[in-house]
Scaffold this motif. Structure first.
Motif, PDB file in Angstrom:
ATOM      1  N   MET A  35     -27.521 -27.963  -3.273  1.00  0.00           N
ATOM      2  CA  MET A  35     -26.289 -27.175  -3.301  1.00  0.00           C
ATOM      3  C   MET A  35     -25.152 -27.891  -2.562  1.00  0.00           C
ATOM      4  O   MET A  35     -23.999 -27.861  -2.994  1.00  0.00           O
ATOM      5  N   ASP A  36     -25.509 -28.521  -1.450  1.00  0.00           N
ATOM      6  CA  ASP A  36     -24.497 -29.261  -0.697  1.00  0.00           C
ATOM      7  C   ASP A  36     -23.915 -30.397  -1.525  1.00  0.00           C
ATOM      8  O   ASP A  36     -22.709 -30.678  -1.457  1.00  0.00           O
ATOM      9  N   TYR A  37     -24.787 -31.030  -2.319  1.00  0.00           N
ATOM     10  CA  TYR A  37     -24.307 -32.135  -3.154  1.00  0.00           C
ATOM     11  C   TYR A  37     -23.351 -31.618  -4.220  1.00  0.00           C
ATOM     12  O   TYR A  37     -22.301 -32.235  -4.491  1.00  0.00           O
ATOM     13  N   VAL A  38     -23.664 -30.471  -4.812  1.00  0.00           N
ATOM     14  CA  VAL A  38     -22.791 -29.870  -5.827  1.00  0.00           C
ATOM     15  C   VAL A  38     -21.424 -29.557  -5.229  1.00  0.00           C
ATOM     16  O   VAL A  38     -20.381 -29.833  -5.832  1.00  0.00           O
ATOM     17  N   LEU A  39     -21.430 -29.001  -4.028  1.00  0.00           N
ATOM     18  CA  LEU A  39     -20.165 -28.679  -3.366  1.00  0.00           C
ATOM     19  C   LEU A  39     -19.369 -29.934  -3.051  1.00  0.00           C
ATOM     20  O   LEU A  39     -18.132 -29.919  -3.092  1.00  0.00           O
ATOM     21  N   SER A  40     -20.071 -31.030  -2.779  1.00  0.00           N
ATOM     22  CA  SER A  40     -19.373 -32.271  -2.430  1.00  0.00           C
ATOM     23  C   SER A  40     -18.691 -32.915  -3.645  1.00  0.00           C
ATOM     24  O   SER A  40     -17.664 -33.577  -3.496  1.00  0.00           O
ATOM     25  N   ILE A  41     -19.268 -32.730  -4.835  1.00  0.00           N
ATOM     26  CA  ILE A  41     -18.678 -33.334  -6.043  1.00  0.00           C
ATOM     27  C   ILE A  41     -17.750 -32.366  -6.773  1.00  0.00           C
ATOM     28  O   ILE A  41     -17.041 -32.765  -7.696  1.00  0.00           O
ATOM     29  N   LEU A  42     -17.750 -31.117  -6.341  1.00  0.00           N
ATOM     30  CA  LEU A  42     -16.956 -30.097  -7.030  1.00  0.00           C
ATOM     31  C   LEU A  42     -15.461 -30.422  -7.076  1.00  0.00           C
ATOM     32  O   LEU A  42     -14.834 -30.240  -8.129  1.00  0.00           O
ATOM     33  N   PRO A  43     -14.848 -30.904  -5.996  1.00  0.00           N
ATOM     34  CA  PRO A  43     -13.414 -31.225  -6.068  1.00  0.00           C
ATOM     35  C   PRO A  43     -13.079 -32.252  -7.143  1.00  0.00           C
ATOM     36  O   PRO A  43     -12.045 -32.140  -7.817  1.00  0.00           O
ATOM     37  N   ILE A  44     -13.950 -33.245  -7.326  1.00  0.00           N
ATOM     38  CA  ILE A  44     -13.717 -34.267  -8.346  1.00  0.00           C
ATOM     39  C   ILE A  44     -13.781 -33.647  -9.737  1.00  0.00           C
ATOM     40  O   ILE A  44     -12.933 -33.906 -10.602  1.00  0.00           O
ATOM     41  N   LEU A  45     -14.789 -32.817  -9.949  1.00  0.00           N
ATOM     42  CA  LEU A  45     -14.964 -32.193 -11.263  1.00  0.00           C
ATOM     43  C   LEU A  45     -13.864 -31.170 -11.547  1.00  0.00           C
ATOM     44  O   LEU A  45     -13.403 -31.049 -12.686  1.00  0.00           O
ATOM     45  N   LEU A  46     -13.442 -30.458 -10.509  1.00  0.00           N
ATOM     46  CA  LEU A  46     -12.362 -29.480 -10.705  1.00  0.00           C
ATOM     47  C   LEU A  46     -11.048 -30.179 -11.049  1.00  0.00           C
ATOM     48  O   LEU A  46     -10.245 -29.647 -11.820  1.00  0.00           O
ATOM     49  N   LYS A  47     -10.849 -31.359 -10.484  1.00  0.00           N
ATOM     50  CA  LYS A  47      -9.656 -32.129 -10.831  1.00  0.00           C
ATOM     51  C   LYS A  47      -9.697 -32.517 -12.310  1.00  0.00           C
ATOM     52  O   LYS A  47      -8.685 -32.432 -13.016  1.00  0.00           O
ATOM     53  N   GLY A  48     -10.875 -32.926 -12.789  1.00  0.00           N
ATOM     54  CA  GLY A  48     -11.028 -33.243 -14.204  1.00  0.00           C
ATOM     55  C   GLY A  48     -10.859 -32.019 -15.080  1.00  0.00           C
ATOM     56  O   GLY A  48     -10.233 -32.077 -16.142  1.00  0.00           O
ATOM     57  N   LEU A  49     -11.395 -30.885 -14.625  1.00  0.00           N
ATOM     58  CA  LEU A  49     -11.260 -29.631 -15.372  1.00  0.00           C
ATOM     59  C   LEU A  49      -9.795 -29.213 -15.464  1.00  0.00           C
ATOM     60  O   LEU A  49      -9.347 -28.722 -16.510  1.00  0.00           O
ATOM     61  N   LYS A  50      -9.049 -29.427 -14.399  1.00  0.00           N
ATOM     62  CA  LYS A  50      -7.626 -29.088 -14.396  1.00  0.00           C
ATOM     63  C   LYS A  50      -6.888 -29.864 -15.484  1.00  0.00           C
ATOM     64  O   LYS A  50      -6.052 -29.302 -16.207  1.00  0.00           O
ATOM     65  N   LEU A  51      -7.207 -31.155 -15.617  1.00  0.00           N
ATOM     66  CA  LEU A  51      -6.563 -31.958 -16.658  1.00  0.00           C
ATOM     67  C   LEU A  51      -6.950 -31.454 -18.038  1.00  0.00           C
ATOM     68  O   LEU A  51      -6.092 -31.325 -18.934  1.00  0.00           O
ATOM     69  N   SER A  52      -8.228 -31.169 -18.236  1.00  0.00           N
ATOM     70  CA  SER A  52      -8.691 -30.659 -19.533  1.00  0.00           C
ATOM     71  C   SER A  52      -7.981 -29.365 -19.895  1.00  0.00           C
ATOM     72  O   SER A  52      -7.541 -29.177 -21.036  1.00  0.00           O
ATOM     73  N   LEU A  53      -7.853 -28.459 -18.925  1.00  0.00           N
ATOM     74  CA  LEU A  53      -7.193 -27.176 -19.182  1.00  0.00           C
ATOM     75  C   LEU A  53      -5.692 -27.342 -19.407  1.00  0.00           C
ATOM     76  O   LEU A  53      -5.100 -26.598 -20.192  1.00  0.00           O
ATOM     77  N   THR A  54      -5.093 -28.318 -18.715  1.00  0.00           N
ATOM     78  CA  THR A  54      -3.669 -28.582 -18.912  1.00  0.00           C
ATOM     79  C   THR A  54      -3.398 -29.044 -20.339  1.00  0.00           C
ATOM     80  O   THR A  54      -2.495 -28.538 -21.015  1.00  0.00           O
ATOM     81  N   VAL A  55      -4.188 -30.014 -20.793  1.00  0.00           N
ATOM     82  CA  VAL A  55      -4.047 -30.506 -22.166  1.00  0.00           C
ATOM     83  C   VAL A  55      -4.268 -29.366 -23.153  1.00  0.00           C
ATOM     84  O   VAL A  55      -3.477 -29.158 -24.088  1.00  0.00           O
ATOM     85  N   TYR A  56      -5.317 -28.611 -22.933  1.00  0.00           N
ATOM     86  CA  TYR A  56      -5.665 -27.522 -23.844  1.00  0.00           C
ATOM     87  C   TYR A  56      -4.566 -26.464 -23.891  1.00  0.00           C
ATOM     88  O   TYR A  56      -4.176 -26.008 -24.969  1.00  0.00           O
ATOM     89  N   GLY A  57      -4.069 -26.073 -22.724  1.00  0.00           N
ATOM     90  CA  GLY A  57      -3.052 -25.035 -22.669  1.00  0.00           C
ATOM     91  C   GLY A  57      -1.780 -25.426 -23.399  1.00  0.00           C
ATOM     92  O   GLY A  57      -1.218 -24.631 -24.156  1.00  0.00           O
ATOM     93  N   ILE A  58      -1.318 -26.656 -23.188  1.00  0.00           N
ATOM     94  CA  ILE A  58      -0.099 -27.121 -23.857  1.00  0.00           C
ATOM     95  C   ILE A  58      -0.297 -27.165 -25.368  1.00  0.00           C
ATOM     96  O   ILE A  58       0.572 -26.736 -26.141  1.00  0.00           O
ATOM     97  N   VAL A  59      -1.448 -27.678 -25.796  1.00  0.00           N
ATOM     98  CA  VAL A  59      -1.731 -27.797 -27.227  1.00  0.00           C
ATOM     99  C   VAL A  59      -1.777 -26.424 -27.888  1.00  0.00           C
ATOM    100  O   VAL A  59      -1.190 -26.215 -28.961  1.00  0.00           O
ATOM    101  N   ILE A  60      -2.443 -25.475 -27.258  1.00  0.00           N
ATOM    102  CA  ILE A  60      -2.557 -24.129 -27.828  1.00  0.00           C
ATOM    103  C   ILE A  60      -1.185 -23.478 -27.979  1.00  0.00           C
ATOM    104  O   ILE A  60      -0.897 -22.810 -28.976  1.00  0.00           O
ATOM    105  N   ILE A  61      -0.324 -23.675 -26.981  1.00  0.00           N
ATOM    106  CA  ILE A  61       1.023 -23.100 -27.048  1.00  0.00           C
ATOM    107  C   ILE A  61       1.812 -23.680 -28.216  1.00  0.00           C
ATOM    108  O   ILE A  61       2.582 -22.974 -28.878  1.00  0.00           O
ATOM    109  N   LEU A  62       1.610 -24.958 -28.489  1.00  0.00           N
ATOM    110  CA  LEU A  62       2.389 -25.635 -29.525  1.00  0.00           C
ATOM    111  C   LEU A  62       1.863 -25.405 -30.938  1.00  0.00           C
ATOM    112  O   LEU A  62       2.642 -25.324 -31.889  1.00  0.00           O
ATOM    113  N   ILE A  63       0.540 -25.321 -31.098  1.00  0.00           N
ATOM    114  CA  ILE A  63      -0.004 -25.360 -32.460  1.00  0.00           C
ATOM    115  C   ILE A  63       0.268 -24.092 -33.264  1.00  0.00           C
ATOM    116  O   ILE A  63       0.503 -24.176 -34.476  1.00  0.00           O
TER     117      ILE A  63
END
Length: 213
Positions: free
Chosen positions: A1-29
C-alpha cells in the motif's frame, strides 16, 4: 500500500493529462458532429460531398496514423503544432467523423411526418430541428454515443506515441523504473473507474431524454 501511495502522484499527473485531452475533445466534437450531420442530411450538394469525403477519410484511417500525420507530417508544410494542439485536432476530427454518422442516422430515423407537422404549425426548419428532431435524435443515438465516449477516453493512451505523459505512459515509466507492475494495475483501476462514471452519465441522459420517445 505504501508503494501505491508513493507512485500515485505520478499516475495522477498522467490521469490529469488524459482527462484534459478528453474533456476538450468532448466539448468540441458534439457541436461539430451535429452541424456536420445536419449538413449531410439537408445541406447543399457540395456541402454533402465535402462532408462525405471528411467522414470517409477520418473513419477509414487509423487514429494513430492521423495523429502522426498532424504532428510529424504538417511541419513539412510549414505548420508546426505543439503536442497538445495536435492531439486535440486529431482526436476531435476523428471522433467527430464517427459521431457525425451516428447522428445522421438518428436524424434520418425520425418519421418524415414530424417535419410536415412542424411546417404546418408554422415552424422554420431551424426551429423544427432544435425543438423536435434533435431532442429525439439525441435519445436514439445515446447508446452508440456512449460507446464512442468510452472508446475515446481509452484511446487517449495513444498520445504517448508523440511523447505526452498520459496515464498509461506514466504507468509504463514507473514499471520500467521500479521493475514492478503495480502501476499497471493502478492505471487499470483508473481507466475502469472513469469508464464506469461515463456509463452512469449516459444512463442518466437516456432516462432524461426518454420523454421524447
Amino acid at each position: 500500500m505504501d508503494y501505491v501511495l508513493s507512485i500515485l502522484p505520478i499516475l495522477l499527473k498522467g490521469l490529469k493529462l488524459s482527462l484534459t485531452v478528453y474533456g476538450i475533445v468532448i466539448i468540441l466534437i458534439f457541436p461539430l458532429a451535429i452541424l456536420a450531420a445536419v449538413g449531410k442530411v439537408s445541406g447543399p450538394l457540395i456541402i454533402k460531398r465535402i462532408l462525405d469525403l471528411y467522414t470517409w477519410i477520418w473513419r477509414g484511417t487509423p487514429l494513430l496514423l492521423q495523429l502522426f500525420f498532424i504532428y510529424f507530417g504538417l511541419p513539412y508544410f510549414g505548420i508546426n503544432l505543439p503536442p497538445l494542439a495536435a492531439v486535440i485536432i486529431a482526436f476531435t476530427l476523428n471522433v467527430a467523423a464517427y459521431e457525425t454518422e451516428i447522428i445522421r442516422a438518428g436524424i434520418e430515423s425520425i418519421d418524415k411526418g414530424q417535419y410536415e407537422a412542424a411546417k404546418a404549425l408554422g415552424m422554420t426548419y431551424v426551429q423544427t430541428m432544435r425543438r423536435i428532431i434533435i431532442p429525439q435524435t439525441i435519445r436514439r443515438v445515446l447508446p452508440a454515443t456512449c460507446n464512442e465516449a468510452i472508446l475515446t477516453f481509452k484511446d487517449t493512451a495513444l498520445v504517448a506515441a508523440i511523447g505526452m505523459g498520459d496515464l498509461l505512459r506514466s504507468a509504463k515509466e514507473v514499471v520500467t523504473s521500479d521493475f514492478k507492475i503495480t502501476a499497471f494495475f493502478v492505471a487499470f483501476v483508473f481507466y475502469l473507474i472513469i469508464s464506469s462514471i461515463l456509463l452512469q452519465v449516459f444512463t442518466r441522459l437516456e432516462k432524461k431524454y426518454s420523454i421524447y420517445e
